[in-house]
Design a protein around this motif. Structure first.
Motif, mmCIF file in Angstrom:
data_model
loop_
_atom_site.group_PDB
_atom_site.id
_atom_site.type_symbol
_atom_site.label_atom_id
_atom_site.label_comp_id
_atom_site.label_asym_id
_atom_site.label_seq_id
_atom_site.Cartn_x
_atom_site.Cartn_y
_atom_site.Cartn_z
ATOM 1 N N GLU A 160 0.836 -1.200 0.000
ATOM 2 C CA GLU A 160 0.000 0.000 0.000
ATOM 3 C C GLU A 160 0.876 1.257 0.000
ATOM 4 O OE1 GLU A 160 -3.450 2.175 2.689
ATOM 5 O OE2 GLU A 160 -2.918 0.091 3.112
ATOM 6 N N TRP A 161 1.938 1.243 0.793
ATOM 7 C CA TRP A 161 2.848 2.389 0.839
ATOM 8 C C TRP A 161 3.488 2.611 -0.529
ATOM 9 C CZ3 TRP A 161 7.946 3.143 -0.305
ATOM 10 C CH2 TRP A 161 8.476 4.382 0.044
ATOM 11 N N ILE A 162 3.938 1.523 -1.165
ATOM 12 C CA ILE A 162 4.566 1.637 -2.485
ATOM 13 C C ILE A 162 3.569 2.191 -3.494
ATOM 14 C CG2 ILE A 162 5.510 0.327 -4.432
ATOM 15 C CD1 ILE A 162 6.894 -1.477 -2.318
ATOM 16 N N GLN A 163 2.317 1.705 -3.469
ATOM 17 C CA GLN A 163 1.313 2.212 -4.404
ATOM 18 C C GLN A 163 1.053 3.693 -4.179
ATOM 19 O OE1 GLN A 163 -0.093 0.395 -7.092
ATOM 20 N NE2 GLN A 163 -0.363 2.551 -7.598
ATOM 21 N N ASN A 164 0.951 4.100 -2.921
ATOM 22 C CA ASN A 164 0.760 5.527 -2.622
ATOM 23 C C ASN A 164 1.944 6.356 -3.108
ATOM 24 O OD1 ASN A 164 -1.755 5.168 -1.448
ATOM 25 N ND2 ASN A 164 -0.916 4.899 0.599
ATOM 26 N N TYR A 165 3.141 5.844 -2.902
ATOM 27 C CA TYR A 165 4.360 6.519 -3.362
ATOM 28 C C TYR A 165 4.340 6.688 -4.878
ATOM 29 C CZ TYR A 165 9.312 7.192 -4.439
ATOM 30 O OH TYR A 165 10.497 7.676 -4.923
ATOM 31 N N LEU A 166 3.995 5.620 -5.591
ATOM 32 C CA LEU A 166 3.940 5.691 -7.057
ATOM 33 C C LEU A 166 2.849 6.645 -7.527
ATOM 34 C CD1 LEU A 166 4.483 1.931 -7.948
ATOM 35 C CD2 LEU A 166 6.108 3.815 -8.264
ATOM 36 N N ASN A 167 1.710 6.648 -6.838
ATOM 37 C CA ASN A 167 0.631 7.576 -7.187
ATOM 38 C C ASN A 167 1.080 9.024 -7.027
ATOM 39 O OD1 ASN A 167 -1.054 5.392 -7.682
ATOM 40 N ND2 ASN A 167 -2.155 5.568 -5.737
ATOM 41 N N GLU A 168 1.786 9.307 -5.943
ATOM 42 C CA GLU A 168 2.279 10.669 -5.717
ATOM 43 C C GLU A 168 3.305 11.061 -6.774
ATOM 44 O OE1 GLU A 168 3.685 10.779 -1.686
ATOM 45 O OE2 GLU A 168 1.676 10.398 -0.883
ATOM 46 N N LYS A 169 4.180 10.121 -7.159
ATOM 47 C CA LYS A 169 5.155 10.404 -8.226
ATOM 48 C C LYS A 169 4.434 10.709 -9.539
ATOM 49 C CE LYS A 169 8.874 8.320 -9.052
ATOM 50 N NZ LYS A 169 10.287 8.546 -9.083
ATOM 51 N N TRP A 170 3.390 9.926 -9.842
ATOM 52 C CA TRP A 170 2.611 10.122 -11.061
ATOM 53 C C TRP A 170 1.972 11.511 -11.045
ATOM 54 C CZ3 TRP A 170 1.552 8.223 -15.751
ATOM 55 C CH2 TRP A 170 0.368 8.612 -16.378
ATOM 56 N N ASP A 171 1.366 11.878 -9.907
ATOM 57 C CA ASP A 171 0.734 13.189 -9.795
ATOM 58 C C ASP A 171 1.745 14.307 -10.024
ATOM 59 O OD1 ASP A 171 -1.688 11.980 -9.251
ATOM 60 O OD2 ASP A 171 -1.604 12.352 -7.089
ATOM 61 N N ARG A 172 2.932 14.191 -9.407
ATOM 62 C CA ARG A 172 3.967 15.223 -9.588
ATOM 63 C C ARG A 172 4.399 15.300 -11.052
ATOM 64 N NH1 ARG A 172 5.713 13.105 -4.738
ATOM 65 N NH2 ARG A 172 7.352 11.879 -5.721
ATOM 66 N N GLN A 173 4.548 14.140 -11.693
ATOM 67 C CA GLN A 173 4.964 14.129 -13.100
ATOM 68 C C GLN A 173 3.903 14.791 -13.976
ATOM 69 O OE1 GLN A 173 8.049 12.900 -14.428
ATOM 70 N NE2 GLN A 173 7.259 14.249 -16.019
ATOM 71 N N MET A 174 2.639 14.486 -13.705
ATOM 72 C CA MET A 174 1.560 15.105 -14.478
ATOM 73 C C MET A 174 1.559 16.627 -14.283
ATOM 74 S SD MET A 174 -0.022 12.876 -16.290
ATOM 75 C CE MET A 174 -1.561 13.654 -16.690
ATOM 76 N N GLU A 175 1.742 17.069 -13.047
ATOM 77 C CA GLU A 175 1.791 18.511 -12.770
ATOM 78 C C GLU A 175 2.959 19.165 -13.492
ATOM 79 O OE1 GLU A 175 1.901 18.706 -8.511
ATOM 80 O OE2 GLU A 175 -0.189 18.082 -8.302
ATOM 81 N N GLU A 176 4.112 18.502 -13.484
ATOM 82 C CA GLU A 176 5.287 19.040 -14.182
ATOM 83 C C GLU A 176 5.054 19.091 -15.686
ATOM 84 O OE1 GLU A 176 8.614 16.640 -13.002
ATOM 85 O OE2 GLU A 176 8.424 17.212 -10.890
ATOM 86 N N ASP A 177 4.482 18.037 -16.230
ATOM 87 C CA ASP A 177 4.214 17.996 -17.668
ATOM 88 C C ASP A 177 3.200 19.065 -18.066
ATOM 89 O OD1 ASP A 177 5.985 15.898 -17.893
ATOM 90 O OD2 ASP A 177 4.455 14.357 -18.210
ATOM 91 N N LEU A 178 2.180 19.242 -17.234
ATOM 92 C CA LEU A 178 1.185 20.269 -17.505
ATOM 93 C C LEU A 178 1.823 21.658 -17.478
ATOM 94 C CD1 LEU A 178 -1.795 20.912 -18.016
ATOM 95 C CD2 LEU A 178 -2.124 20.962 -15.547
ATOM 96 N N ALA A 179 2.623 21.929 -16.461
ATOM 97 C CA ALA A 179 3.281 23.225 -16.333
ATOM 98 C C ALA A 179 4.248 23.478 -17.483
ATOM 99 C CB ALA A 179 4.021 23.313 -14.999
ATOM 100 N N ALA A 180 4.866 22.414 -17.998
ATOM 101 C CA ALA A 180 5.828 22.556 -19.098
ATOM 102 C C ALA A 180 5.146 22.617 -20.463
ATOM 103 C CB ALA A 180 6.815 21.393 -19.066
#
Length: 73
Positions: free
Chosen positions: A24-44
């Motif tokens: 569960e911790w790993i899945q949450n970690y990966l979800n947060e990484k995905w969210d950050r990547q999406m935010e970065e891609d959107l901003a870029a």
């Protein structure tokens, strides 16, 4: 032994409940990484073409209800 092999060996020694908590911790970690990547891609601006295509499809009424898509899946 490399770090990944050591981690895998250690996980195999854990009780099932601890493994499930780790998963569960790993899945949450990966979800947060995905969210950050999406935010970065959107901003870029990396998603601008996809957003423009979606907006054009919506304006042209070239969309289907998600239930219709899922019912035919």
């Amino acid at each position: 032994m490399n770090a990944l092999a050591e981690i895998e060996a250690a996980i195999k020694q854990l009780p099932e409940n601890d493994i499930r908590q780790l998963a569960e911790w790993i899945q949450n970690y990966l979800n947060e990484k995905w969210d950050r990547q999406m935010e970065e891609d959107l901003a870029a601006g990396k998603l601008n073409a996809l957003i423009a295509k979606a907006e054009a499809d919506i304006a042209a009424n070239n969309v289907r209800d998600i239930d219709e898509i899922l019912d035919n899946f």
